[in-house]
Write a protein that holds these residues in place. Structure first.
Motif, short mmCIF file in Angstrom:
data_model
loop_
_atom_site.label_atom_id
_atom_site.label_comp_id
_atom_site.label_asym_id
_atom_site.label_seq_id
_atom_site.Cartn_x
_atom_site.Cartn_y
_atom_site.Cartn_z
N ARG A 266 -9.90 9.76 14.87
CA ARG A 266 -10.87 9.00 14.07
C ARG A 266 -10.27 8.63 12.71
N SER A 267 -9.61 9.58 12.08
CA SER A 267 -9.02 9.33 10.76
C SER A 267 -7.96 8.25 10.83
N LEU B 152 0.87 -1.17 0.00
CA LEU B 152 0.00 0.00 0.00
C LEU B 152 0.91 1.22 0.00
N ILE B 153 0.85 1.97 -1.05
CA ILE B 153 1.75 3.11 -1.20
C ILE B 153 1.17 4.32 -0.48
N ASP B 154 1.91 4.78 0.52
CA ASP B 154 1.52 5.97 1.26
C ASP B 154 2.05 7.18 0.50
N LYS B 155 1.15 7.98 -0.01
CA LYS B 155 1.56 9.14 -0.80
C LYS B 155 1.91 10.32 0.08
N GLY B 156 1.70 10.17 1.41
CA GLY B 156 2.10 11.22 2.34
C GLY B 156 1.30 12.50 2.22
N ARG B 157 0.14 12.40 1.63
CA ARG B 157 -0.68 13.58 1.42
C ARG B 157 -2.11 13.27 1.83
N PRO B 158 -2.54 13.75 3.00
CA PRO B 158 -3.92 13.49 3.41
C PRO B 158 -4.92 14.16 2.46
N VAL B 159 -6.01 13.48 2.22
CA VAL B 159 -7.08 14.01 1.38
C VAL B 159 -8.38 13.93 2.17
N ARG B 160 -9.13 15.01 2.19
CA ARG B 160 -10.40 15.02 2.92
C ARG B 160 -11.41 14.19 2.15
N ALA B 161 -12.19 13.36 2.89
CA ALA B 161 -13.24 12.55 2.28
C ALA B 161 -14.48 12.64 3.14
N ASN B 162 -15.58 12.97 2.54
CA ASN B 162 -16.85 13.00 3.25
C ASN B 162 -17.56 11.68 3.04
N ILE B 163 -17.94 11.02 4.15
CA ILE B 163 -18.64 9.74 4.06
C ILE B 163 -19.90 9.80 4.91
N SER B 164 -20.84 8.95 4.58
CA SER B 164 -22.05 8.79 5.39
C SER B 164 -21.94 7.45 6.10
N ILE B 165 -22.22 7.47 7.42
CA ILE B 165 -22.07 6.27 8.22
C ILE B 165 -23.10 6.30 9.34
N ASP B 166 -23.56 5.14 9.74
CA ASP B 166 -24.55 5.05 10.81
C ASP B 166 -24.04 5.74 12.08
#
Length: 74
Positions: A58-59, A26-40
């Protein structure tokens, strides 16, 4: 995996107790990206509780869980 084993393994390797394992890349690109998800809501509370118990954000907890799940599929 069988193709890899055929290239590198011999009967004498196995007899000597050697083993081959696959390690997921798993290649860690070292750059966090924001992701919006829906979860219970209940699941999110459980995630937050467990992340806090482990001293993680949490992240970080979700990323670790995803890596573990991906690794078990390979």
């Amino acid at each position: 995996m069988q193709e890899v084993l055929a290239d590198v393994a011999t009967d004498s390797d196995a007899a000597a107790g050697e083993a081959a394992v696959m390690i997921p890349l798993l290649i860690d690109k070292g750059r966090p990206v924001r992701a919006n998800i829906s979860i219970d809501e209940g699941l999110l509370e459980a995630i937050d509780h467990e992340a806090k118990r482990r001293g993680l954000t949490r992240s970080a907890f979700l990323a670790s869980a995803a890596i573990d799940k991906i690794a078990e599929q390979r």
